[in-house]
Design a protein around this motif. Structure first.
Motif, PDB file in Angstrom:
ATOM      1  N   ARG A   1      83.330   1.092 -45.322  1.00 44.65           N
ATOM      2  CA  ARG A   1      83.341   2.214 -44.378  1.00 44.65           C
ATOM      3  C   ARG A   1      82.225   3.221 -44.695  1.00 44.65           C
ATOM      4  O   ARG A   1      81.590   3.754 -43.794  1.00 44.65           O
ATOM      5  CB  ARG A   1      84.709   2.888 -44.408  1.00 44.65           C
ATOM      6  CG  ARG A   1      84.879   3.986 -43.379  1.00 44.65           C
ATOM      7  CD  ARG A   1      86.233   4.667 -43.518  1.00 44.65           C
ATOM      8  NE  ARG A   1      87.314   3.795 -43.095  1.00 44.65           N
ATOM      9  CZ  ARG A   1      87.893   3.830 -41.904  1.00 44.65           C
ATOM     10  NH1 ARG A   1      87.500   4.688 -40.991  1.00 44.65           N
ATOM     11  NH2 ARG A   1      88.882   3.006 -41.621  1.00 44.65           N
ATOM     12  N   ASP A   2      81.982   3.481 -45.991  1.00 41.69           N
ATOM     13  CA  ASP A   2      80.931   4.427 -46.373  1.00 41.69           C
ATOM     14  C   ASP A   2      79.565   3.970 -45.866  1.00 41.69           C
ATOM     15  O   ASP A   2      78.750   4.790 -45.441  1.00 41.69           O
ATOM     16  CB  ASP A   2      80.888   4.612 -47.889  1.00 41.69           C
ATOM     17  CG  ASP A   2      82.085   5.384 -48.417  1.00 41.69           C
ATOM     18  OD1 ASP A   2      82.780   6.068 -47.621  1.00 41.69           O
ATOM     19  OD2 ASP A   2      82.338   5.301 -49.637  1.00 41.69           O
ATOM     20  N   ALA A   3      79.312   2.663 -45.910  1.00 46.21           N
ATOM     21  CA  ALA A   3      78.035   2.130 -45.430  1.00 46.21           C
ATOM     22  C   ALA A   3      77.877   2.361 -43.933  1.00 46.21           C
ATOM     23  O   ALA A   3      76.780   2.692 -43.468  1.00 46.21           O
ATOM     24  CB  ALA A   3      77.916   0.644 -45.755  1.00 46.21           C
ATOM     25  N   ILE A   4      78.959   2.223 -43.176  1.00 39.35           N
ATOM     26  CA  ILE A   4      78.881   2.479 -41.728  1.00 39.35           C
ATOM     27  C   ILE A   4      78.547   3.942 -41.477  1.00 39.35           C
ATOM     28  O   ILE A   4      77.658   4.254 -40.675  1.00 39.35           O
ATOM     29  CB  ILE A   4      80.193   2.128 -41.005  1.00 39.35           C
ATOM     30  CG1 ILE A   4      80.442   0.635 -41.035  1.00 39.35           C
ATOM     31  CG2 ILE A   4      80.158   2.625 -39.550  1.00 39.35           C
ATOM     32  CD1 ILE A   4      81.771   0.220 -40.441  1.00 39.35           C
ATOM     33  N   HIS A   5      79.259   4.828 -42.146  1.00 41.80           N
ATOM     34  CA  HIS A   5      79.003   6.261 -41.937  1.00 41.80           C
ATOM     35  C   HIS A   5      77.583   6.636 -42.346  1.00 41.80           C
ATOM     36  O   HIS A   5      76.930   7.427 -41.656  1.00 41.80           O
ATOM     37  CB  HIS A   5      80.039   7.101 -42.683  1.00 41.80           C
ATOM     38  CG  HIS A   5      81.380   7.083 -42.033  1.00 41.80           C
ATOM     39  ND1 HIS A   5      81.652   7.735 -40.843  1.00 41.80           N
ATOM     40  CD2 HIS A   5      82.533   6.476 -42.387  1.00 41.80           C
ATOM     41  CE1 HIS A   5      82.900   7.541 -40.503  1.00 41.80           C
ATOM     42  NE2 HIS A   5      83.462   6.774 -41.420  1.00 41.80           N
ATOM     43  N   ALA A   6      77.090   6.064 -43.436  1.00 38.49           N
ATOM     44  CA  ALA A   6      75.723   6.351 -43.871  1.00 38.49           C
ATOM     45  C   ALA A   6      74.712   5.830 -42.851  1.00 38.49           C
ATOM     46  O   ALA A   6      73.722   6.503 -42.537  1.00 38.49           O
ATOM     47  CB  ALA A   6      75.469   5.741 -45.251  1.00 38.49           C
TER      48      ALA A   6
END
Length: 114
Positions: A63-68
């Motif tokens: 999820r962090d990669a998507i937000h980044a």
């Protein structure tokens, strides 16, 4: 755990130059974040209900990669090219862990009911 960016894009006219530029440039914005298309441009078959438009699914490591990716300067630069021309909805969801079994989820839900 993998996470997914999904979009339901509403039907529009044939792609204009802005939409084509968006499509040409999006992969380069995803690459630094480990994003890859799982569904893009495929025909959607509605087996229940109806569906008009296009469905897109992109997998990221988490999820962090998507937000980044979504907040990145590179993606924010091209986002208006799509948003101005193709209305739609976009969602983020995490996948299930390896070995997931829906029966365990059902058992937890039954136990929670009392």
């Amino acid at each position: 755990m993998p996470a997914y960016a999904m979009a339901h894009l509403r039907p529009t006219e044939m792609p204009n130059d802005e939409v084509l530029e968006y499509i040409e440039r999006i992969q380069a914005t995803m690459d630094p974040f480990g994003g890859r298309f799982l569904v893009h441009g495929s025909e959607v078959e509605a087996v229940e209900g109806t569906f008009e438009g296009a469905f897109v699914m992109i997998e990221f490591p988490d999820r962090d990669a998507i937000h980044a990716w979504y907040a990145s300067e590179a993606y924010q630069e091209i986002l208006p090219l799509r948003a101005r021309n193709i209305p739609g909805d976009v969602w983020i969801a995490e996948g299930v862990p390896e070995g997931y079994d829906a029966r365990r989820t059902a058992a937890k839900l039954r136990a929670a009911r009392g």
